[in-house]
Design a protein around this motif. Structure first.
Motif, PDB file in Angstrom:
ATOM      1  N   ARG A 185       0.804  -1.313   0.006  1.00  0.00           N
ATOM      2  CA  ARG A 185      -0.041   0.066   0.110  1.00  0.00           C
ATOM      3  C   ARG A 185       0.871   1.384  -0.126  1.00  0.00           C
ATOM      4  O   ARG A 185       1.101   1.753   0.924  1.00  0.00           O
ATOM      5  CB  ARG A 185      -0.873  -0.077   1.331  1.00  0.00           C
ATOM      6  CG  ARG A 185      -2.128  -1.150   1.267  1.00  0.00           C
ATOM      7  CD  ARG A 185      -3.033  -1.147   2.214  1.00  0.00           C
ATOM      8  NE  ARG A 185      -3.984  -2.060   2.307  1.00  0.00           N
ATOM      9  CZ  ARG A 185      -3.895  -3.211   2.589  1.00  0.00           C
ATOM     10  NH1 ARG A 185      -2.668  -3.478   3.300  1.00  0.00           N
ATOM     11  NH2 ARG A 185      -4.962  -4.031   2.562  1.00  0.00           N
ATOM     12  N   PRO A 186       1.504   1.700  -1.086  1.00  0.00           N
ATOM     13  CA  PRO A 186       2.171   2.806  -1.191  1.00  0.00           C
ATOM     14  C   PRO A 186       1.398   4.179  -0.975  1.00  0.00           C
ATOM     15  O   PRO A 186       0.265   4.128  -1.341  1.00  0.00           O
ATOM     16  CB  PRO A 186       2.839   2.893  -2.698  1.00  0.00           C
ATOM     17  CG  PRO A 186       1.919   1.855  -3.365  1.00  0.00           C
ATOM     18  CD  PRO A 186       1.243   0.889  -2.218  1.00  0.00           C
ATOM     19  N   PRO A 187       2.033   5.086  -0.284  1.00  0.00           N
ATOM     20  CA  PRO A 187       1.228   6.322  -0.098  1.00  0.00           C
ATOM     21  C   PRO A 187       0.920   7.138  -1.609  1.00  0.00           C
ATOM     22  O   PRO A 187       1.554   7.107  -2.216  1.00  0.00           O
ATOM     23  CB  PRO A 187       2.238   7.130   0.755  1.00  0.00           C
ATOM     24  CG  PRO A 187       3.462   6.712   0.462  1.00  0.00           C
ATOM     25  CD  PRO A 187       3.468   4.960   0.195  1.00  0.00           C
ATOM     26  N   VAL A 188      -0.329   7.261  -1.356  1.00  0.00           N
ATOM     27  CA  VAL A 188      -0.653   7.951  -2.649  1.00  0.00           C
ATOM     28  C   VAL A 188      -1.821   9.086  -2.203  1.00  0.00           C
ATOM     29  O   VAL A 188      -2.457   9.278  -1.063  1.00  0.00           O
ATOM     30  CB  VAL A 188      -1.263   7.230  -3.712  1.00  0.00           C
ATOM     31  CG1 VAL A 188      -0.472   6.222  -4.323  1.00  0.00           C
ATOM     32  CG2 VAL A 188      -2.850   6.568  -3.325  1.00  0.00           C
ATOM     33  N   HIS A 189      -2.106  10.041  -3.086  1.00  0.00           N
ATOM     34  CA  HIS A 189      -3.176  11.196  -2.837  1.00  0.00           C
ATOM     35  C   HIS A 189      -4.471  10.209  -2.542  1.00  0.00           C
ATOM     36  O   HIS A 189      -4.940   9.291  -2.991  1.00  0.00           O
ATOM     37  CB  HIS A 189      -3.391  12.035  -3.989  1.00  0.00           C
ATOM     38  CG  HIS A 189      -4.225  13.445  -3.663  1.00  0.00           C
ATOM     39  ND1 HIS A 189      -5.464  13.117  -3.851  1.00  0.00           N
ATOM     40  CD2 HIS A 189      -3.770  14.592  -3.437  1.00  0.00           C
ATOM     41  CE1 HIS A 189      -6.176  14.159  -3.358  1.00  0.00           C
ATOM     42  NE2 HIS A 189      -4.980  15.306  -3.031  1.00  0.00           N
ATOM     43  N   ALA A 190      -5.242  11.027  -1.649  1.00  0.00           N
ATOM     44  CA  ALA A 190      -6.644  10.352  -1.208  1.00  0.00           C
ATOM     45  C   ALA A 190      -7.527   9.995  -2.305  1.00  0.00           C
ATOM     46  O   ALA A 190      -8.114   8.831  -2.552  1.00  0.00           O
ATOM     47  CB  ALA A 190      -7.416  11.090  -0.369  1.00  0.00           C
ATOM     48  N   LEU A 191      -7.384  10.948  -3.427  1.00  0.00           N
ATOM     49  CA  LEU A 191      -8.283  10.592  -4.578  1.00  0.00           C
ATOM     50  C   LEU A 191      -7.884   9.328  -5.452  1.00  0.00           C
ATOM     51  O   LEU A 191      -8.519   8.794  -6.166  1.00  0.00           O
ATOM     52  CB  LEU A 191      -8.249  11.909  -5.520  1.00  0.00           C
ATOM     53  CG  LEU A 191      -8.882  13.149  -4.996  1.00  0.00           C
ATOM     54  CD1 LEU A 191      -8.913  14.285  -5.674  1.00  0.00           C
ATOM     55  CD2 LEU A 191     -10.435  12.719  -4.597  1.00  0.00           C
ATOM     56  N   LEU A 192      -6.561   8.804  -5.178  1.00  0.00           N
ATOM     57  CA  LEU A 192      -6.087   7.724  -5.994  1.00  0.00           C
ATOM     58  C   LEU A 192      -5.964   6.513  -5.247  1.00  0.00           C
ATOM     59  O   LEU A 192      -5.441   5.483  -5.645  1.00  0.00           O
ATOM     60  CB  LEU A 192      -4.400   8.101  -6.446  1.00  0.00           C
ATOM     61  CG  LEU A 192      -4.195   9.420  -7.202  1.00  0.00           C
ATOM     62  CD1 LEU A 192      -2.696   9.461  -7.655  1.00  0.00           C
ATOM     63  CD2 LEU A 192      -5.103   9.296  -8.613  1.00  0.00           C
TER      64      LEU A 192
END
Length: 316
Positions: free
Chosen positions: A199-206
């Motif tokens: 679970r790599p960190p991404v923007h909430a929308l992604l």
């Protein structure tokens, strides 16, 4: 080795590998991205190698950057000119010379450029590229697989290893992993890499896209690891036939994307190579099928067996 070859009427520099190599064809396939993630999973199981990463960078903040830099390095040494490949290798060697790590168990300092660590990273990458590509249905004979391992002695040289110490066929590669296997462990750093890759960190929308797309890539990469890696990580994987079936389905789906569309993505190494050498240099698995009889007969004329690349895996 770096001398120019005629390709489509051009005398342009083909680089370290050239369009007749197995590497040239294989590295243009989209499944290489899954293979690269498998390599990261495998590399993280070497305690010193993974500490070399975590102690010299903020992996979680720059993980995407590391992935892209590795992909750019592989693309440059595969499809770039000889000068560009050698320059990329010199840059990597320079970075490694300045970095070190501390073994938290013994307190001993190690250079990141120690041959043992560089060799692990190299073999983990080459094994992962080869294993995932073949398992996803990419057409490679046993002779071509051996040629691929031999060709990539070049990448090992570029990162500072002695070519004489590098596995040059699949049997030697398997023997290397059998030798190193007792040194591997599920360290806190390995678990950190595992958590990031899942679970790599991404923007909430992604987040939905991460779960739908990246989650499948990461699951396939993890599932394709050797059984001992699953045991070390402590997470089960689907049965091997299921993983193979899913890899083949993913391979078919990704290969439906026209190459000219995929190759337009930055930094466009393949497009520039084709422009330099002519349309006959386009990477294609069909060229490997055509040349299989030549390799299997032992006459590898036109194939550069030790085209001198790095890093990125282990053991079937």
């Amino acid at each position: 080795m770096a001398a120019a070859i005629r390709q489509g009427g051009s005398d342009a520099d083909p680089g370290l590998y050239g369009p007749r190599s197995v590497t040239w064809q294989l590295h243009g396939d989209p499944v290489m991205w899954i293979a690269g993630v498998r390599a990261l999973y495998l590399q993280a199981l070497h305690p010193l190698a993974v500490r070399g990463v975590t102690q010299n960078s903020d992996f979680r903040k720059d993980a995407w950057g590391r992935l892209l830099r590795t992909a750019r390095f592989v693309a440059t040494i595969t499809y770039g000119t000889t000068e560009a490949a050698e320059r990329a290798g010199a840059k990597v060697r320079g970075i490694h010379r300045r970095l070190s790590l501390t073994d938290p168990v013994t307190g001993v300092r190690h250079g990141v450029d120690e041959p043992e660590l560089l060799l692990w990273v190299h073999c983990a990458e080459i094994d992962s590229y080869l294993h995932v590509m073949r398992r996803s249905g990419y057409p490679l004979t046993d002779a071509q697989a051996d040629a691929y391992v031999a060709e990539n002695v070049v990448s090992a040289r570029l990162v500072g290893l002695d070519p004489a110490d590098i596995p040059a066929d699949t049997a030697a590669l398997a023997a290397y992993f059998a030798k190193v296997r007792p040194q591997l462990a599920n360290t806190p750093e390995a678990r950190e890499v595992d958590a990031f890759l899942r679970r790599p960190p991404v923007h909430a929308l992604l987040v939905p896209a991460r779960e739908a797309l990246w989650g499948r890539f990461a699951a396939l990469a993890y599932g394709s690891l050797p059984p001992y890696a699953h045991e070390l990580y402590g997470r089960p994987a689907p049965p091997p036939p299921v993983v193979t079936r899913r890899l083949r389905a993913m391979g078919r789906a990704l290969r439906c994307i026209p190459p000219t569309v995929r190759w337009q993505l930055p930094p466009k190494h393949i497009m520039r190579a084709v422009e330099r050498l002519g349309p006959g240099s386009r990477p294609s698995p069909y060229k490997l099928r055509k040349n299989a009889a030549i390799l299997d007969s032992g006459d590898a004329t036109g194939v550069r067996p030790h085209a001198a690349g790095l890093h990125g895996g282990g053991g079937s």
